[in-house]
Design a protein around this motif. Structure first.
Motif, PDB file in Angstrom:
ATOM      1  N   GLU A 186       0.776  -1.209   0.035  1.00  0.00           N
ATOM      2  CA  GLU A 186      -0.152   0.227  -0.121  1.00  0.00           C
ATOM      3  C   GLU A 186       0.741   1.079  -0.112  1.00  0.00           C
ATOM      4  OE1 GLU A 186      -3.735   1.775   2.707  1.00  0.00           O
ATOM      5  OE2 GLU A 186      -2.746   0.056   3.359  1.00  0.00           O
ATOM      6  N   PHE A 187       1.989   1.138   0.677  1.00  0.00           N
ATOM      7  CA  PHE A 187       2.809   2.381   0.868  1.00  0.00           C
ATOM      8  C   PHE A 187       3.551   2.667  -0.506  1.00  0.00           C
ATOM      9  CE2 PHE A 187       7.128   4.118   2.049  1.00  0.00           C
ATOM     10  CZ  PHE A 187       6.827   5.475   2.049  1.00  0.00           C
ATOM     11  N   LEU A 188       4.058   1.538  -1.208  1.00  0.00           N
ATOM     12  CA  LEU A 188       4.678   1.701  -2.274  1.00  0.00           C
ATOM     13  C   LEU A 188       3.865   2.270  -3.331  1.00  0.00           C
ATOM     14  CD1 LEU A 188       6.717  -1.442  -2.443  1.00  0.00           C
ATOM     15  CD2 LEU A 188       7.612   0.690  -2.262  1.00  0.00           C
ATOM     16  N   GLY A 189       2.363   1.898  -3.308  1.00  0.00           N
ATOM     17  CA  GLY A 189       1.647   2.686  -4.343  1.00  0.00           C
ATOM     18  C   GLY A 189       1.363   3.985  -4.034  1.00  0.00           C
ATOM     19  N   GLU A 190       1.382   4.443  -2.920  1.00  0.00           N
ATOM     20  CA  GLU A 190       1.320   5.834  -2.397  1.00  0.00           C
ATOM     21  C   GLU A 190       2.530   6.752  -3.324  1.00  0.00           C
ATOM     22  OE1 GLU A 190      -1.201   7.305  -1.392  1.00  0.00           O
ATOM     23  OE2 GLU A 190      -2.440   5.643  -0.636  1.00  0.00           O
ATOM     24  N   LEU A 191       3.616   6.088  -3.555  1.00  0.00           N
ATOM     25  CA  LEU A 191       4.630   6.794  -3.972  1.00  0.00           C
ATOM     26  C   LEU A 191       4.727   7.028  -5.395  1.00  0.00           C
ATOM     27  CD1 LEU A 191       7.609   4.890  -1.897  1.00  0.00           C
ATOM     28  CD2 LEU A 191       6.334   7.178  -1.466  1.00  0.00           C
ATOM     29  N   GLY A 192       3.647   6.799  -6.270  1.00  0.00           N
ATOM     30  CA  GLY A 192       3.508   6.833  -7.563  1.00  0.00           C
ATOM     31  C   GLY A 192       4.085   5.865  -8.491  1.00  0.00           C
ATOM     32  N   LEU A 193       4.438   4.664  -8.221  1.00  0.00           N
ATOM     33  CA  LEU A 193       4.915   3.543  -9.098  1.00  0.00           C
ATOM     34  C   LEU A 193       3.738   3.004  -9.742  1.00  0.00           C
ATOM     35  CD1 LEU A 193       6.727   1.345  -6.260  1.00  0.00           C
ATOM     36  CD2 LEU A 193       7.908   2.825  -8.057  1.00  0.00           C
ATOM     37  N   ASP A 194       4.088   2.456 -11.132  1.00  0.00           N
ATOM     38  CA  ASP A 194       3.090   2.029 -11.939  1.00  0.00           C
ATOM     39  C   ASP A 194       2.563   0.447 -11.675  1.00  0.00           C
ATOM     40  OD1 ASP A 194       3.011   4.101 -14.087  1.00  0.00           O
ATOM     41  OD2 ASP A 194       5.156   3.467 -14.306  1.00  0.00           O
ATOM     42  N   PHE A 195       3.534  -0.058 -10.865  1.00  0.00           N
ATOM     43  CA  PHE A 195       3.349  -1.393 -10.545  1.00  0.00           C
ATOM     44  C   PHE A 195       4.068  -1.832  -9.226  1.00  0.00           C
ATOM     45  CE2 PHE A 195       6.783  -2.242 -13.266  1.00  0.00           C
ATOM     46  CZ  PHE A 195       7.658  -3.069 -12.894  1.00  0.00           C
ATOM     47  N   VAL A 196       3.670  -2.912  -8.335  1.00  0.00           N
ATOM     48  CA  VAL A 196       4.250  -3.437  -7.449  1.00  0.00           C
ATOM     49  C   VAL A 196       4.442  -4.944  -7.800  1.00  0.00           C
ATOM     50  CG1 VAL A 196       4.452  -4.070  -5.026  1.00  0.00           C
ATOM     51  CG2 VAL A 196       3.620  -1.926  -5.603  1.00  0.00           C
ATOM     52  N   TRP A 197       5.610  -5.487  -7.673  1.00  0.00           N
ATOM     53  CA  TRP A 197       5.982  -6.798  -8.174  1.00  0.00           C
ATOM     54  C   TRP A 197       5.730  -7.695  -6.839  1.00  0.00           C
ATOM     55  CZ3 TRP A 197      11.365  -8.325 -10.396  1.00  0.00           C
ATOM     56  CH2 TRP A 197      11.399  -9.622 -10.884  1.00  0.00           C
ATOM     57  N   LEU A 198       5.047  -8.682  -7.126  1.00  0.00           N
ATOM     58  CA  LEU A 198       4.655  -9.745  -5.921  1.00  0.00           C
ATOM     59  C   LEU A 198       5.188 -10.993  -6.532  1.00  0.00           C
ATOM     60  CD1 LEU A 198       1.320  -9.009  -5.015  1.00  0.00           C
ATOM     61  CD2 LEU A 198       3.312  -8.166  -3.951  1.00  0.00           C
ATOM     62  N   ASP A 199       6.429 -11.461  -6.225  1.00  0.00           N
ATOM     63  CA  ASP A 199       7.307 -12.668  -6.580  1.00  0.00           C
ATOM     64  C   ASP A 199       7.013 -13.939  -6.037  1.00  0.00           C
ATOM     65  OD1 ASP A 199       8.800 -14.442  -7.675  1.00  0.00           O
ATOM     66  OD2 ASP A 199      10.556 -13.231  -8.175  1.00  0.00           O
TER      67      ASP A 199
END
Length: 261
Positions: free
Chosen positions: A34-47
């Protein structure tokens, strides 16, 4: 009835010709996602290949996906193999962007992509019909059409056999992207941990050239801002720029290095 699920912003970015930038959350924490999303990234990779919850653990994946949705970032989920059952499980949990590892042939990729479609290449697909979270538990309108339009499935190219079969893989209908994996290629070629070894770089270049020639979106790892910029110029459209723990390490060691004790 609820409105159709939202559109896939990662798909839209890639199809527009722009580069999507993301970070690997190797803590597998909904709070971090959730925090990474608030930083303006296009995606968060869940490996889900190397760590994290089991790819068949629907509830754990759902928590991570909810966190991404809460901050408006796309989740990019990697599965450890091209198992159609795992593809269907992840999509039903609410994932829209998947890529599969350890593939060698076009047929493996085709099975994974078909498993993500209700209709595939003019024929019946192999996705199961139920009332999972992806359908808002059966309340979403136009569920079939929206899912088929918005779901993206890619494949990691990370071994010599896959590189040998790259043209056939790139020809798989509705393949969303290919992701060049230099670290695993380095292992497969006998140079583990040496992504800049000439043979590894040659193999990655072969993937790049084939993907760009076939007009299939290309993804990969970024090793610093200059490398990311160079990859964007070369035509990469999905680039992972770092990890959550790497960012914490850089910040904390920087703080400690600046303190006199």
């Amino acid at each position: 009835m609820n409105e159709s699920p939202r559109s896939n912003a990662l798909r839209e970015t890639v199809e527009s010709g722009e580069a999507a930038l993301g970070v690997l959350d190797n803590t597998y924490s909904p709070t971090m996602v959730e925090f990474l999303g608030e930083l303006g990234l296009d995606f968060v990779w869940l490996d889900l290949e190397h760590a994290g919850p089991s790819p068949s653990d629907g509830p754990s994946l759902e928590h991570l996906l909810r966190a991404a949705e809460r901050s408006g970032v796309e989740a990019l989920v990697r599965l450890p193999e091209a198992d159609p059952a795992l593809v269907r499980k992840a999509l039903d949990a609410g994932a829209r962007n998947l890529f599969v590892s350890r593939i060698e042939t076009a047929e493996e990729v085709r099975r994974a992509v078909r498993a993500a479609r209700f209709r595939y290449d003019g024929e019946a697909g192999d996705r199961g019909m139920a009332s999972p979270r992806a359908s808002r538990w059966g309340t979403a309108e136009d569920y079939v059409d929206v899912e088929d339009a918005e779901t993206v499935v890619g494949a990691t190219i990370e071994n010599p056999t896959a590189i040998e079969n790259i043209e056939e893989i790139l020809d798989v209908p509705e393949l969303g992207f290919v992701f060049a994996g230099p670290l695993d290629i380095s292992v497969a070629l006998g140079y583990p941990g040496e992504p800049t070894h000439p043979e590894v770089e040659d193999a990655v270049e072969e993937i790049e050239t084939a993907a760009l020639d076939a007009d299939v979106p290309l993804g990969g790892l970024g090793f610093g801002p200059d490398d990311v910029s160079e990859k964007i110029d070369r035509g990469y459209r999905i680039i992972n720029v770092g990890t959550a723990t790497g960012a914490v390490k850089q910040s904390v060691t920087g703080w400690l290095d600046g303190i006199e004790r």
